[in-house]
Scaffold this motif. Structure first.
Motif, PDB file in Angstrom:
ATOM      1  N   ASP A  67      -5.109  25.095  17.268  1.00 45.09           N
ATOM      2  CA  ASP A  67      -5.644  24.709  18.584  1.00 45.09           C
ATOM      3  C   ASP A  67      -5.176  23.330  19.046  1.00 45.09           C
ATOM      4  O   ASP A  67      -5.775  22.741  19.946  1.00 45.09           O
ATOM      5  CB  ASP A  67      -7.170  24.774  18.548  1.00 45.09           C
ATOM      6  N   GLY A  68      -4.119  22.809  18.407  1.00 46.85           N
ATOM      7  CA  GLY A  68      -3.604  21.514  18.870  1.00 46.85           C
ATOM      8  C   GLY A  68      -4.356  20.322  18.308  1.00 46.85           C
ATOM      9  O   GLY A  68      -4.002  19.176  18.568  1.00 46.85           O
ATOM     10  N   VAL A  69      -5.402  20.579  17.550  1.00 50.72           N
ATOM     11  CA  VAL A  69      -6.171  19.495  16.957  1.00 50.72           C
ATOM     12  C   VAL A  69      -5.582  19.172  15.585  1.00 50.72           C
ATOM     13  O   VAL A  69      -5.393  20.059  14.759  1.00 50.72           O
ATOM     14  CB  VAL A  69      -7.660  19.895  16.815  1.00 50.72           C
ATOM     15  N   LYS A  70      -5.280  17.893  15.354  1.00 48.76           N
ATOM     16  CA  LYS A  70      -4.826  17.435  14.027  1.00 48.76           C
ATOM     17  C   LYS A  70      -6.068  17.261  13.162  1.00 48.76           C
ATOM     18  O   LYS A  70      -7.022  16.569  13.566  1.00 48.76           O
ATOM     19  CB  LYS A  70      -4.130  16.074  14.144  1.00 48.76           C
ATOM     20  N   MET A  71      -6.067  17.882  11.983  1.00 50.29           N
ATOM     21  CA  MET A  71      -7.233  17.757  11.097  1.00 50.29           C
ATOM     22  C   MET A  71      -6.788  17.401   9.688  1.00 50.29           C
ATOM     23  O   MET A  71      -5.826  17.961   9.167  1.00 50.29           O
ATOM     24  CB  MET A  71      -8.015  19.072  11.071  1.00 50.29           C
ATOM     25  N   TYR A  72      -7.525  16.463   9.082  1.00 51.85           N
ATOM     26  CA  TYR A  72      -7.290  16.066   7.691  1.00 51.85           C
ATOM     27  C   TYR A  72      -8.611  16.127   6.946  1.00 51.85           C
ATOM     28  O   TYR A  72      -9.648  15.750   7.485  1.00 51.85           O
ATOM     29  CB  TYR A  72      -6.753  14.643   7.606  1.00 51.85           C
ATOM     30  N   LYS A  73      -8.541  16.599   5.689  1.00 50.97           N
ATOM     31  CA  LYS A  73      -9.710  16.473   4.828  1.00 50.97           C
ATOM     32  C   LYS A  73      -9.447  15.345   3.843  1.00 50.97           C
ATOM     33  O   LYS A  73      -8.319  15.161   3.372  1.00 50.97           O
ATOM     34  CB  LYS A  73     -10.037  17.794   4.127  1.00 50.97           C
ATOM     35  N   CYS A  74     -10.498  14.571   3.554  1.00 50.50           N
ATOM     36  CA  CYS A  74     -10.373  13.371   2.735  1.00 50.50           C
ATOM     37  C   CYS A  74     -11.386  13.453   1.594  1.00 50.50           C
ATOM     38  O   CYS A  74     -12.514  13.911   1.786  1.00 50.50           O
ATOM     39  CB  CYS A  74     -10.631  12.149   3.621  1.00 50.50           C
ATOM     40  N   SER A  75     -10.965  12.998   0.415  1.00 53.27           N
ATOM     41  CA  SER A  75     -11.844  13.115  -0.749  1.00 53.27           C
ATOM     42  C   SER A  75     -12.975  12.085  -0.761  1.00 53.27           C
ATOM     43  O   SER A  75     -13.801  12.096  -1.662  1.00 53.27           O
ATOM     44  CB  SER A  75     -11.019  12.957  -2.027  1.00 53.27           C
ATOM     45  N   GLY A  76     -13.014  11.206   0.214  1.00 53.73           N
ATOM     46  CA  GLY A  76     -14.006  10.132   0.205  1.00 53.73           C
ATOM     47  C   GLY A  76     -15.239  10.391   1.043  1.00 53.73           C
ATOM     48  O   GLY A  76     -15.564  11.534   1.385  1.00 53.73           O
ATOM     49  N   THR A  77     -15.906   9.308   1.375  1.00 55.99           N
ATOM     50  CA  THR A  77     -17.135   9.340   2.164  1.00 55.99           C
ATOM     51  C   THR A  77     -16.796   9.364   3.661  1.00 55.99           C
ATOM     52  O   THR A  77     -15.631   9.140   4.045  1.00 55.99           O
ATOM     53  CB  THR A  77     -17.946   8.062   1.884  1.00 55.99           C
ATOM     54  N   PRO A  78     -17.788   9.564   4.521  1.00 56.85           N
ATOM     55  CA  PRO A  78     -17.524   9.480   5.968  1.00 56.85           C
ATOM     56  C   PRO A  78     -16.924   8.132   6.382  1.00 56.85           C
ATOM     57  O   PRO A  78     -15.996   8.089   7.193  1.00 56.85           O
ATOM     58  CB  PRO A  78     -18.912   9.697   6.582  1.00 56.85           C
ATOM     59  N   VAL A  79     -17.437   7.033   5.804  1.00 51.55           N
ATOM     60  CA  VAL A  79     -16.895   5.717   6.175  1.00 51.55           C
ATOM     61  C   VAL A  79     -15.454   5.571   5.687  1.00 51.55           C
ATOM     62  O   VAL A  79     -14.603   5.031   6.400  1.00 51.55           O
ATOM     63  CB  VAL A  79     -17.813   4.578   5.668  1.00 51.55           C
ATOM     64  N   ASP A  80     -15.158   6.090   4.492  1.00 49.71           N
ATOM     65  CA  ASP A  80     -13.752   6.129   4.033  1.00 49.71           C
ATOM     66  C   ASP A  80     -12.880   6.861   5.054  1.00 49.71           C
ATOM     67  O   ASP A  80     -11.745   6.449   5.318  1.00 49.71           O
ATOM     68  CB  ASP A  80     -13.623   6.891   2.705  1.00 49.71           C
ATOM     69  N   CYS A  81     -13.385   7.981   5.558  1.00 49.69           N
ATOM     70  CA  CYS A  81     -12.618   8.780   6.530  1.00 49.69           C
ATOM     71  C   CYS A  81     -12.259   7.948   7.755  1.00 49.69           C
ATOM     72  O   CYS A  81     -11.115   7.990   8.238  1.00 49.69           O
ATOM     73  CB  CYS A  81     -13.420  10.016   6.975  1.00 49.69           C
ATOM     74  N   VAL A  82     -13.230   7.192   8.266  1.00 47.53           N
ATOM     75  CA  VAL A  82     -12.972   6.355   9.444  1.00 47.53           C
ATOM     76  C   VAL A  82     -11.932   5.295   9.102  1.00 47.53           C
ATOM     77  O   VAL A  82     -10.969   5.067   9.846  1.00 47.53           O
ATOM     78  CB  VAL A  82     -14.288   5.704   9.945  1.00 47.53           C
ATOM     79  N   LYS A  83     -12.101   4.655   7.956  1.00 50.83           N
ATOM     80  CA  LYS A  83     -11.210   3.559   7.571  1.00 50.83           C
ATOM     81  C   LYS A  83      -9.776   4.054   7.365  1.00 50.83           C
ATOM     82  O   LYS A  83      -8.816   3.442   7.841  1.00 50.83           O
ATOM     83  CB  LYS A  83     -11.716   2.883   6.287  1.00 50.83           C
ATOM     84  N   ILE A  84      -9.613   5.152   6.667  1.00 48.42           N
ATOM     85  CA  ILE A  84      -8.257   5.632   6.387  1.00 48.42           C
ATOM     86  C   ILE A  84      -7.608   6.196   7.651  1.00 48.42           C
ATOM     87  O   ILE A  84      -6.383   6.058   7.837  1.00 48.42           O
ATOM     88  CB  ILE A  84      -8.229   6.631   5.203  1.00 48.42           C
ATOM     89  N   ALA A  85      -8.411   6.767   8.532  1.00 51.26           N
ATOM     90  CA  ALA A  85      -7.867   7.252   9.810  1.00 51.26           C
ATOM     91  C   ALA A  85      -7.288   6.083  10.598  1.00 51.26           C
ATOM     92  O   ALA A  85      -6.161   6.156  11.111  1.00 51.26           O
ATOM     93  CB  ALA A  85      -8.961   7.954  10.623  1.00 51.26           C
TER      94      ALA A  85
END
Lengths: 259, 259
Positions: A67-85
């Motif tokens: 659907d044109g959306v880029k999606m990544y799964k991350c092994s960390g926490t929600p805050v890790d997800c924001v930081k690495i993004a």
């Protein structure tokens, strides 16, 4: 704030994991407002609050979508997800961060424990306009139809307004069909707390272990300006939240502390 | 607040683990003020913030000591330690909660990530007078001599005063000998943030992984009423913290949001 949909970059995350129905509901909403990039935990991270991963490194894996959306799964926490993004995936600071839609309510002091709200707070710390969404329904097959409409309405307004820097908003949605939701109310965080009762058990090796269980106690049930009151009375709620945790009133009171 | 030492029940916890030198320093201080019960994580829990353990049950194991202090190690987070102590180990609400002394500073927005400060905040949510202590020295063999004296001075004053309900204090101590510490200053949380730079590596199986690294950015270096300024200038700092995260200024600003 960017005014054109084509210019807007929106980061979506959650704490229930990248494959939770709630995040799909939020992606549905956010696609109408801009280019969406999703970075969400591989596994459910409820109760992880503002935790970051220090002891082990993180993994980041792309999830293919059509659907044109880029999606990544991350092994960390929600805050890790924001930081690495922000550091590794986005070529610029996003115009909006949307977290959720959480399976379960995050009103009153639940904001302290919630990974969903922590992700929004991390957005605020980064001066990114940020929203955390939660539906008062813990079930994996919760119906997000009404939540999608409420989230759409709030996002449309939010994108036209500016919060003060370092603030974000916490949105809770009652478990009701849309036509029974009375409206959207701006509230304050209710004063209450979780009273824990650990469930003590014994394992097959005769050693004790404890499951965390608890119930929420609202200390101001009659206060109509709180999120708890509004939710119990059929409203969706918005609480603006701050990242400066200083109690300025206390600074005044402490003027006579002599060491 | 209880005025007699023999009547006072003091709960001690930390996020570096039950066997960290910093918690021993804090126990040394607290033994002078009342009966001490320690419940601290089995393993280091730095960066765990206000996380609670939901997916697995907790273990709680007594650690034998010869100094009259009851000590337990817990498999959970600092906030789990506080919760299980209140529910399962203490026969009444403690008169004081002391968390730390953390190996590393917890000024400015580091309070969001710190397990040490989250434990103090959990005390505040439970209306227990609560203090979180941190020393600006990450080393395992850090010298806590000056920290012990500073913590003793602050505790003596804290026990004679009442904070507003639902507040706690965050104490940071500079890495200096006692005679070089200029004093103890009540401050506000400095406005700053952590800028992350993930360190990308490749494992022997050709898969990427990422270590979280970052540096702190102080956005108001010249502001003399902040904890960052005071610490950099040789003071120990106290920031009173609140558990109501509502931004009341924003509620006013949002009066014209129409849905």
């Amino acid at each position: 704030m960017k005014t054109k949909k084509s210019d807007r970059l929106i980061l979506v995350t959650n704490d229930d994991g990248y494959d939770a129905p709630g995040i799909e509901a939020l992606i549905t909403v956010m696609k109408d407002f801009g280019k969406v990039v999703v970075v969400a935990p591989i596994e459910a991270q409820s109760g992880m609050s503002h935790a970051i991963t220090i002891k082990v490194p993180l993994r980041l894996i792309e999830v293919k979508r059509n659907d044109g959306v880029k999606m990544y799964k991350c092994s960390g926490t929600p805050v890790d997800c924001v930081k690495i993004a922000i550091d590794k995936l986005l070529n610029r600071k996003p115009d909006l961060l949307a977290s959720g839609i959480n399976h379960g309510i995050n009103s009153s002091v639940s904001v302290f424990y919630s990974g969903t709200i922590a992700a929004a707070m991390e957005g605020a710390l980064n001066d990114i306009p940020a929203m955390g969404f939660s539906l008062n329904n813990l079930k994996p097959d919760a119906d997000f139809t009404a939540s999608i409409e409420i989230a759409r309405k709030i996002t449309a307004v939010f994108l036209k307004k500016d919060l003060f820097p370092g603030k974000c908003i916490n949105i809770n949605i009652p478990r009701k069909p849309l036509n029974e939701i009375k409206g959207i109310k701006v509230c304050r965080q209710a004063h209450g707390m979780w009273i824990e009762t650990f469930d003590k058990r014994t394992d097959p090796n005769y050693r004790d272990y404890y499951w965390l269980t608890g119930s929420f106690m609202n200390y101001e049930k009659e206060a109509k300006d709180t999120d708890e009151w509004a939710l119990r009375n059929g409203y969706a709620t918005i609480v603006p939240m701050q990242t400066d945790l200083t109690c300025y009133e206390s600074i005044q009171k402490m003027k006579d502390w002599k060491f």
